[in-house]
Write an enzyme that holds these catalytic residues in place. Structure first.
Site, PDB file in Angstrom:
ATOM      1  N   HIS A  71     -10.290 -29.701  -1.468  1.00  0.00           N
ATOM      2  CA  HIS A  71     -11.068 -30.949  -1.562  1.00  0.00           C
ATOM      3  C   HIS A  71     -12.334 -30.675  -2.353  1.00  0.00           C
ATOM      4  CE1 HIS A  71     -13.072 -34.678  -0.417  1.00  0.00           C
ATOM      5  NE2 HIS A  71     -11.868 -35.107  -0.056  1.00  0.00           N
ATOM      6  N   HIS A  83      -5.412 -36.791  -6.616  1.00  0.00           N
ATOM      7  CA  HIS A  83      -6.108 -37.744  -5.734  1.00  0.00           C
ATOM      8  C   HIS A  83      -5.088 -38.348  -4.768  1.00  0.00           C
ATOM      9  CE1 HIS A  83      -9.013 -40.576  -4.317  1.00  0.00           C
ATOM     10  NE2 HIS A  83      -9.081 -41.399  -5.346  1.00  0.00           N
ATOM     11  N   ASP A 111      -4.129 -35.762   2.964  1.00  0.00           N
ATOM     12  CA  ASP A 111      -2.790 -36.051   2.441  1.00  0.00           C
ATOM     13  C   ASP A 111      -1.738 -35.127   3.036  1.00  0.00           C
ATOM     14  OD1 ASP A 111      -4.486 -36.699  -0.574  1.00  0.00           O
ATOM     15  OD2 ASP A 111      -3.504 -38.191   0.678  1.00  0.00           O
TER      16      ASP A 111
END
Ligand code: SDX
Length: 374
Positions: free
Chosen positions: A266, A223, A317
């Protein structure tokens, strides 16, 4: 053997509730905050305006924004007791553990901790929003052996965060890239940390407890911890010439070891993360500003190798890690920055959960030993 009910591991694809805070649409690869495309907000709004939007459902009027800024700026400094507790923690403590602890201290010190009224929770949300930059910058500077830099009330949220972290106000291109990253990180429907906050809130526990739990969830590399992990990967591959070739070799080895490649993939977006193009643009502006074409070589080299080899696309990210690296943040500070952004989404969901609450308590199938007796 009784028939086993269908199990939805990881709640993948399971709709557990409705939310009006944001809409993630994998079909159109889009993300709306209270109906506004996140790209439009990132192009023209301050992080303070986006925070207000997430909490209240509408962008602030000029008067509302002025009042919010006055209240937020007056609360930016860390209280002595929070500094004392942070100073008690070893310098080797992970910054996410420091942030989690500091939030707990703020909560435990709040005489109104259990006031979960809309007004009470909004006040707590603004307090955490205001203080998280001080927590994050204080911990980074203490790890570096640098003295604390007190906040400035003449700077907006993004510029003040950078001021407290580095003791200078960087050029606009850096402040703007940072602002964009905070807006993109602010909210993303029922991700693991937000859902954690909603589960804790559903028991009618307090906002600080829900945020503390959310910070724990966000720390994980599957995460929020992925942005830190992206830089660890870049350092393993190494910056410099022949990055694409070295990326391919590194990836082959990593996949052979069954490693997850952080910054890619994802649970919801399967055709690419809607936020990546906007964050990538800011990252490229920083690469040009700092004259670091080697960062782009490595970024594009690994992305091409991952697309070619696995067909898995980057998530937010992936560009935000290199961007924070170029801004000068320690790698361990990346996910705490994510906390400072996501506090807005988490607290919006906490307040929404309470508006029509139901205790979140799913069922489980049983696959243990049959009943037996002593
Ligand atoms: C965030 O939910 C949100 O909205 C989160 C977030 C937010 O804003 O809150 O968007 C922020 O957390 C983004 C994600 C950051 N995490 C990472 O970058 C960690 C690396 N990514 C993977 O762990 C993975 O992609 C997940 C966890 C993000 C999603 O995984 P899923 O949907 O559960 O998919 P999966 O793990 O079941 O993978 C399906 C297949 C598997 O192959 P098989 O085992 O079936 O052969 O794809 C492979 C996986 O091995 N795969 C990967 C991979 N992602 C998926 N293989 C290698 N590297 C990867 N990154």
């Amino acid at each position: 053997m009784t028939e086993q009910p269908q199990i939805f591991k990881g709640l993948a694809g399971v709709v557990v509730d409705a939310t009006a805070v944001s809409k993630v649409n994998p079909e159109t690869n889009s993300l709306l905050y209270r109906g506004y495309p996140v790209q439009e907000l990132a192009a023209s709004k301050s992080f303070e305006e986006v925070a207000w939007l997430l909490w209240h459902g509408e962008l602030p009027t000029a008067a509302e924004l002025a009042g919010f800024q006055k209240s937020e700026r007056a609360q930016r400094a860390l209280d002595a007791n929070v500094k004392r507790v942070i100073d008690e923690l070893p310098l080797t403590a992970h910054p996410m553990d420091v942030v989690r602890t500091a939030v707990s201290v703020i909560g435990a010190s709040d005489p109104n901790t259990d006031d979960s009224s809309p007004e009470g929770n909004l006040a707590k949300s603004i307090t955490l929003f205001a203080k998280l930059p001080a927590i994050v910058s204080y911990d980074q500077r203490r790890r570096r052996g640098e003295g604390v830099i007190e906040p400035r009330e003449d700077l907006d949220y993004s510029a003040n965060f950078l001021w407290m972290s580095f003791g200078e106000i960087p050029d606009d291109v850096v402040v703007d890239a940072f602002r964009v990253s905070l807006i993109l990180y602010a909210e993303h429907s029922f991700n693991a940390s937000t859902f954690t906050a909603r589960v804790i809130t559903s028991t009618l526990s307090d906002l600080y407890s829900a945020v503390t739990g959310a910070i724990g969830a966000l720390k994980g590399p599957l995460h929020g911890g992925a942005n830190e992990a992206v830089l660890h990967i870049f350092n393993e591959i190494g910056f410099g010439p022949d990055a694409p070739a070295r990326s391919e070799a590194w990836l082959e080895q990593a996949l052979a070891e069954k490693r997850k490649i952080m910054g890619f993939g994802h649970r919801v977006y399967k055709k690419g993360d809607s936020r990546v193009p906007t964050m990538r643009k800011s990252m490229v502006e920083l690469i040009e500003y700092y004259n670091r074409p080697d960062v782009l070589d490595l970024y594009e080299g690994l992305e091409a190798a991952m697309t070619e080899r696995k067909g898995i696309l980057p998530n937010l990210d992936y560009p935000s890690g290199p961007a924070y690296h170029l801004m000068g943040f320690d790698t361990l500070t990346f996910t705490p920055i994510f906390v400072a952004a996501r506090i807005t989404g988490w607290t919006a969901h906490i307040m929404e959960q309470l508006q029509a609450n139901a205790l979140i308590r799913p069922l489980s199938a049983y696959n243990g030993v049959d009943e037996r007796h002593l």
